[in-house]
Scaffold this active site. Sequence first.
Site, PDB file in Angstrom:
ATOM      1  CE  LYS A  69      53.925  67.020  47.124  1.00 31.51           C
ATOM      2  NZ  LYS A  69      54.528  68.356  46.955  1.00 31.51           N
TER       3      LYS A  69
ATOM      4  CD  GLU B 105      51.469  72.399  48.589  1.00 34.41           C
ATOM      5  OE1 GLU B 105      52.441  71.668  48.865  1.00 34.41           O
ATOM      6  OE2 GLU B 105      51.374  73.047  47.516  1.00 34.41           O
TER       7      GLU B 105
ATOM      8  CB  CYS C  73      52.220  70.340  45.354  1.00 33.57           C
ATOM      9  SG  CYS C  73      53.458  71.369  44.520  1.00 33.57           S
TER      10      CYS C  73
END
Length: 545
Positions: free
Chosen positions: A373, A311, A423
């Site tokens: 995301k 990430e 994440c």
Amino acid sequence: MITAGTTGAPPLVVARHSDRTLSPFLGALERSRATVTELQGWRRYGVAFLLGAMAVAALPPLHVWPAVVPAFMGLYWLIDSAQRRRGGLWAGWWFGAGYFVFGLYWVVNAFIVRGGGFIWAGPFAVVGLAALLACFPAVAGGATRWLRWRGIGGIVVFAAAWTVAEWLRGWVLTGFPWNLVGTIWTASDPMMQVTAVIGTLGLSLVTVAAASIPAALADPALSWRRGVLATGIATSVLVVSWAGGAARLAAAGDTETVPGIYLRLIQPSIPQEQKWRRDELDAHLVAQLKLGYQGRGTGGEAAPTHVIWGETAAPLFLAEDPERLALIGRFTPPGGLTILGTLRRTPDTESLQIWNSLYAVNDQGAIVGTYDKSHLVPFGEYVPLRSWLGFAKVTTGSTDFSSGDGPTTLDLPGLPPASPLICYEVIFPGRVTEPSRRPDWLLNLTNDAWYGISPGPYQHFAAARLRAVEEGLPLVRVANSGVSAIVDPFGRTVASLDLGKVGSLDGPLPRPLAAPTPYARFGDGVVLVMVLAAGLIGWRFSHGA
């Protein structure tokens, strides 16, 4: 047998102690129950807090499973003996406070890493987060005490109420289902297999019930034989779950892999306090490029066809930087891809929005796939009620991130369709794939360097493995500082790089199960059936049937 009229003791209590084998054990349990239930005031809630802290020992990375038995037995005694309904609520809240303070204390590391005016807020953030999350065990305690179903029935309903509270914790205020009780079993591959049917929440229900049922042995109003029977049944459910999981793994054998695909996972372990420094940007990019290139195809190993970074591995607006894109392309395997985390923003002609994104870059330096995301971290990537609270987010930059469109199945050249997860998107049961199109694998990019060498990254990895079992899909997890791993659709870790290690990890991509698991098909509907069944069982036992 001595009668109640002779001694003044209820015949049932005397009968319980007539068994010479169980008498010392039952006597110890009864004394423990009496000690706990007679507590008043701050001592009562102090014990609840310590019981919650005790339960944390069963979580990753310690996995001291027996710790949940005295923890949940004690909690049930506190709830059941509460003189008022709010007493059950407060017992649950203080237990939750202990559970989350000690289970999430590592969050303070993010504030230390951020430095500046944020360090002072770390302890307050941990306490505040724990206070908020403790409201969910409070709901379970309050509901159990409100129903006031006694004996085995009350314990079964308590387990169901706990599970409903965990489900709510995964949804309320965008949700935070971290450290579900079922996670304690991730050290056992066989024990995890049942989540393919009942999910992690279902495993939580079974675990809390089995841990709490022995509390019935100390109930003077209940026959010890009935308590022993109930404890035996609850324990047998766990044993059968383990045995069934072991049989499933034995039948599965070694997992098949996708031919022609060989992955390289890059773990540079760049310290978080250095990761966003502009003067070190290129040095960090070059370090990751070297890890992706060195030793490629030597030592008899297949050459990697696809390289994956973590990430925000490229902490810049990569699409706007053709020179660095071209550099990444030159180090990408011929005909393959480099998949990495970066940032994306709107053009200058539009109002500013920023996304935490995944890019797939081919060997020509062209972006051939993108994912934004969607499930953002409160106070980390955006600030809820910013205008009212006036807080700044913990991560770098003053602008809140924008949310993407949600779980998607991403088609990338040369790869089976994937479900990208950035994440903590991977911690949400039943919400890691696009409902209308099943992917062939889960791809999780994360940066756990925020939390240093602590239980946090291990807990994160444990949750990710459970998603693989629930969905019957392999998982590829790439973390800046670890744990990076390739996990098969049974949750078995095929290969991994441990926390804090610098290096690369090569391996093939496992195949998914041929058909979706029951949990993948029905999701938490399975858990709902279990909760309703637990309610019926609780009602039957508590009403003397």
